[in-house]
Design a protein around this motif. Sequence first.
Motif, PDB file in Angstrom:
ATOM      1  N   ARG A 160      64.739 -40.335 -44.602  1.00  0.00           N
ATOM      2  CA  ARG A 160      64.339 -40.040 -43.225  1.00  0.00           C
ATOM      3  C   ARG A 160      64.783 -41.148 -42.273  1.00  0.00           C
ATOM      4  O   ARG A 160      65.335 -40.884 -41.200  1.00  0.00           O
ATOM      5  CB  ARG A 160      62.828 -39.842 -43.142  1.00  0.00           C
ATOM      6  CG  ARG A 160      62.323 -39.564 -41.719  1.00  0.00           C
ATOM      7  CD  ARG A 160      60.838 -39.248 -41.697  1.00  0.00           C
ATOM      8  NE  ARG A 160      60.330 -39.112 -40.344  1.00  0.00           N
ATOM      9  CZ  ARG A 160      60.475 -38.036 -39.591  1.00  0.00           C
ATOM     10  NH1 ARG A 160      61.098 -36.979 -40.068  1.00  0.00           N
ATOM     11  NH2 ARG A 160      59.997 -37.993 -38.362  1.00  0.00           N
ATOM     12  N   LEU A 161      64.542 -42.402 -42.659  1.00  0.00           N
ATOM     13  CA  LEU A 161      64.905 -43.510 -41.788  1.00  0.00           C
ATOM     14  C   LEU A 161      66.413 -43.577 -41.570  1.00  0.00           C
ATOM     15  O   LEU A 161      66.886 -43.790 -40.447  1.00  0.00           O
ATOM     16  CB  LEU A 161      64.397 -44.818 -42.398  1.00  0.00           C
ATOM     17  CG  LEU A 161      64.421 -46.053 -41.483  1.00  0.00           C
ATOM     18  CD1 LEU A 161      63.596 -45.818 -40.219  1.00  0.00           C
ATOM     19  CD2 LEU A 161      63.901 -47.272 -42.233  1.00  0.00           C
ATOM     20  N   VAL A 197      65.208 -39.230 -30.520  1.00  0.00           N
ATOM     21  CA  VAL A 197      65.553 -38.807 -31.882  1.00  0.00           C
ATOM     22  C   VAL A 197      64.310 -38.369 -32.638  1.00  0.00           C
ATOM     23  O   VAL A 197      64.299 -37.306 -33.291  1.00  0.00           O
ATOM     24  CB  VAL A 197      66.271 -39.954 -32.624  1.00  0.00           C
ATOM     25  CG1 VAL A 197      66.343 -39.673 -34.112  1.00  0.00           C
ATOM     26  CG2 VAL A 197      67.675 -40.153 -32.055  1.00  0.00           C
ATOM     27  N   VAL A 198      63.252 -39.144 -32.571  1.00  0.00           N
ATOM     28  CA  VAL A 198      62.024 -38.814 -33.303  1.00  0.00           C
ATOM     29  C   VAL A 198      61.417 -37.509 -32.779  1.00  0.00           C
ATOM     30  O   VAL A 198      60.987 -36.660 -33.559  1.00  0.00           O
ATOM     31  CB  VAL A 198      61.012 -39.979 -33.203  1.00  0.00           C
ATOM     32  CG1 VAL A 198      59.646 -39.563 -33.753  1.00  0.00           C
ATOM     33  CG2 VAL A 198      61.543 -41.186 -33.965  1.00  0.00           C
ATOM     34  N   ALA A 199      61.400 -37.333 -31.456  1.00  0.00           N
ATOM     35  CA  ALA A 199      60.844 -36.103 -30.888  1.00  0.00           C
ATOM     36  C   ALA A 199      61.654 -34.874 -31.299  1.00  0.00           C
ATOM     37  O   ALA A 199      61.104 -33.785 -31.478  1.00  0.00           O
ATOM     38  CB  ALA A 199      60.795 -36.218 -29.361  1.00  0.00           C
ATOM     39  N   LEU A 200      62.961 -35.052 -31.461  1.00  0.00           N
ATOM     40  CA  LEU A 200      63.832 -33.935 -31.811  1.00  0.00           C
ATOM     41  C   LEU A 200      63.484 -33.323 -33.159  1.00  0.00           C
ATOM     42  O   LEU A 200      63.587 -32.107 -33.347  1.00  0.00           O
ATOM     43  CB  LEU A 200      65.289 -34.418 -31.819  1.00  0.00           C
ATOM     44  CG  LEU A 200      66.374 -33.396 -32.146  1.00  0.00           C
ATOM     45  CD1 LEU A 200      66.407 -32.285 -31.094  1.00  0.00           C
ATOM     46  CD2 LEU A 200      67.735 -34.077 -32.230  1.00  0.00           C
ATOM     47  N   VAL A 201      63.063 -34.148 -34.098  1.00  0.00           N
ATOM     48  CA  VAL A 201      62.807 -33.655 -35.458  1.00  0.00           C
ATOM     49  C   VAL A 201      61.382 -33.976 -35.908  1.00  0.00           C
ATOM     50  O   VAL A 201      61.126 -34.166 -37.097  1.00  0.00           O
ATOM     51  CB  VAL A 201      63.831 -34.234 -36.456  1.00  0.00           C
ATOM     52  CG1 VAL A 201      65.199 -33.650 -36.208  1.00  0.00           C
ATOM     53  CG2 VAL A 201      63.877 -35.764 -36.374  1.00  0.00           C
ATOM     54  N   ASP A 202      60.469 -34.054 -34.967  1.00  0.00           N
ATOM     55  CA  ASP A 202      59.087 -34.372 -35.307  1.00  0.00           C
ATOM     56  C   ASP A 202      58.545 -33.381 -36.330  1.00  0.00           C
ATOM     57  O   ASP A 202      58.649 -32.167 -36.156  1.00  0.00           O
ATOM     58  CB  ASP A 202      58.212 -34.339 -34.053  1.00  0.00           C
ATOM     59  CG  ASP A 202      56.810 -34.853 -34.322  1.00  0.00           C
ATOM     60  OD1 ASP A 202      56.675 -35.806 -35.088  1.00  0.00           O
ATOM     61  OD2 ASP A 202      55.846 -34.277 -33.765  1.00  0.00           O
ATOM     62  N   GLY A 203      57.998 -33.897 -37.411  1.00  0.00           N
ATOM     63  CA  GLY A 203      57.432 -33.045 -38.450  1.00  0.00           C
ATOM     64  C   GLY A 203      58.393 -32.695 -39.568  1.00  0.00           C
ATOM     65  O   GLY A 203      57.966 -32.172 -40.598  1.00  0.00           O
ATOM     66  N   LEU A 204      59.682 -32.968 -39.389  1.00  0.00           N
ATOM     67  CA  LEU A 204      60.660 -32.657 -40.433  1.00  0.00           C
ATOM     68  C   LEU A 204      60.827 -33.850 -41.377  1.00  0.00           C
ATOM     69  O   LEU A 204      60.848 -34.997 -40.947  1.00  0.00           O
ATOM     70  CB  LEU A 204      62.023 -32.315 -39.829  1.00  0.00           C
ATOM     71  CG  LEU A 204      62.122 -31.033 -39.004  1.00  0.00           C
ATOM     72  CD1 LEU A 204      63.559 -30.827 -38.542  1.00  0.00           C
ATOM     73  CD2 LEU A 204      61.645 -29.831 -39.794  1.00  0.00           C
ATOM     74  N   GLY A 247      62.952 -36.092 -44.394  1.00  0.00           N
ATOM     75  CA  GLY A 247      64.314 -36.609 -44.454  1.00  0.00           C
ATOM     76  C   GLY A 247      65.320 -35.622 -44.997  1.00  0.00           C
ATOM     77  O   GLY A 247      66.446 -35.525 -44.493  1.00  0.00           O
ATOM     78  N   SER A 248      64.940 -34.846 -46.007  1.00  0.00           N
ATOM     79  CA  SER A 248      65.875 -33.880 -46.593  1.00  0.00           C
ATOM     80  C   SER A 248      66.225 -32.778 -45.611  1.00  0.00           C
ATOM     81  O   SER A 248      67.373 -32.313 -45.556  1.00  0.00           O
ATOM     82  CB  SER A 248      65.276 -33.280 -47.870  1.00  0.00           C
ATOM     83  OG  SER A 248      65.136 -34.275 -48.871  1.00  0.00           O
TER      84      SER A 248
END
Length: 229
Positions: free
Chosen positions: A48-49, A169-176, A178-179
């Motif tokens: 994820r990071l 970036v974090v808001a774009l994929v919040d809750g998703l 790393g995979s």
Amino acid sequence: MTDAMVRQASLWQDAVRLLLLINAAAKPVGGDSEAPIDAVGVVHTQVRLQKLDFWVRYPDYLANELLNEYQANPDSPGLLDEAERILSSQEPDLRRFPMLRHRFGAFEQLDNALSVLVEKGLARKHDRLGEKRVIQHNYYLLEKGQATAGGLLAEAPSLAWYSERTNTVVALVDGLGGSHIKDRQYLQREYAATPIGSYIPPITEQARRRLTAIRATLPAQPSVGELIR
């Protein structure tokens, strides 16, 4: 893209970017028994990071992803405006720090930058062990790290860009996880087609053409004169 052409970040730049990214992406530790006593947040998994870091380091890919999100949610015009702000500026060139494509996508060793944060008492890494190997890396934001992230922005306004981009970036994929983010990045042809061990190429011009095509499909905005008639 040869090694001689690649723009490299300094260790200080890597450490600051990583701190601000962890600060933006960290979730509450909750009942995490492995968390340090002074931990205020955690980012679960290296995957994820790494994937979040890719979009910070490649503004053109981030803008393209914002266009994807806009086309899936056209009632969110802010996504289109943000993509345009990125692509109409020099940001894709000035802020790009290339990453190599490895077996599981964009990757760069984080240990050197992380060691700076650990030495200063700003963050901590914990490796969760399985029977034979490490099964998960967790990155903890410590109280001092959270305070330092806020202090950096107050003392050095030029770092505001990093804060803005990490939050975008974090808001774009919040809750998703790393995979899921990795799979999403692989949908971009240039990313997926990059040979393993090679630097992932920019897509700035492709993204700009795509933005122009999307804008061309939208109704014309009235002029100021038309609005006051």
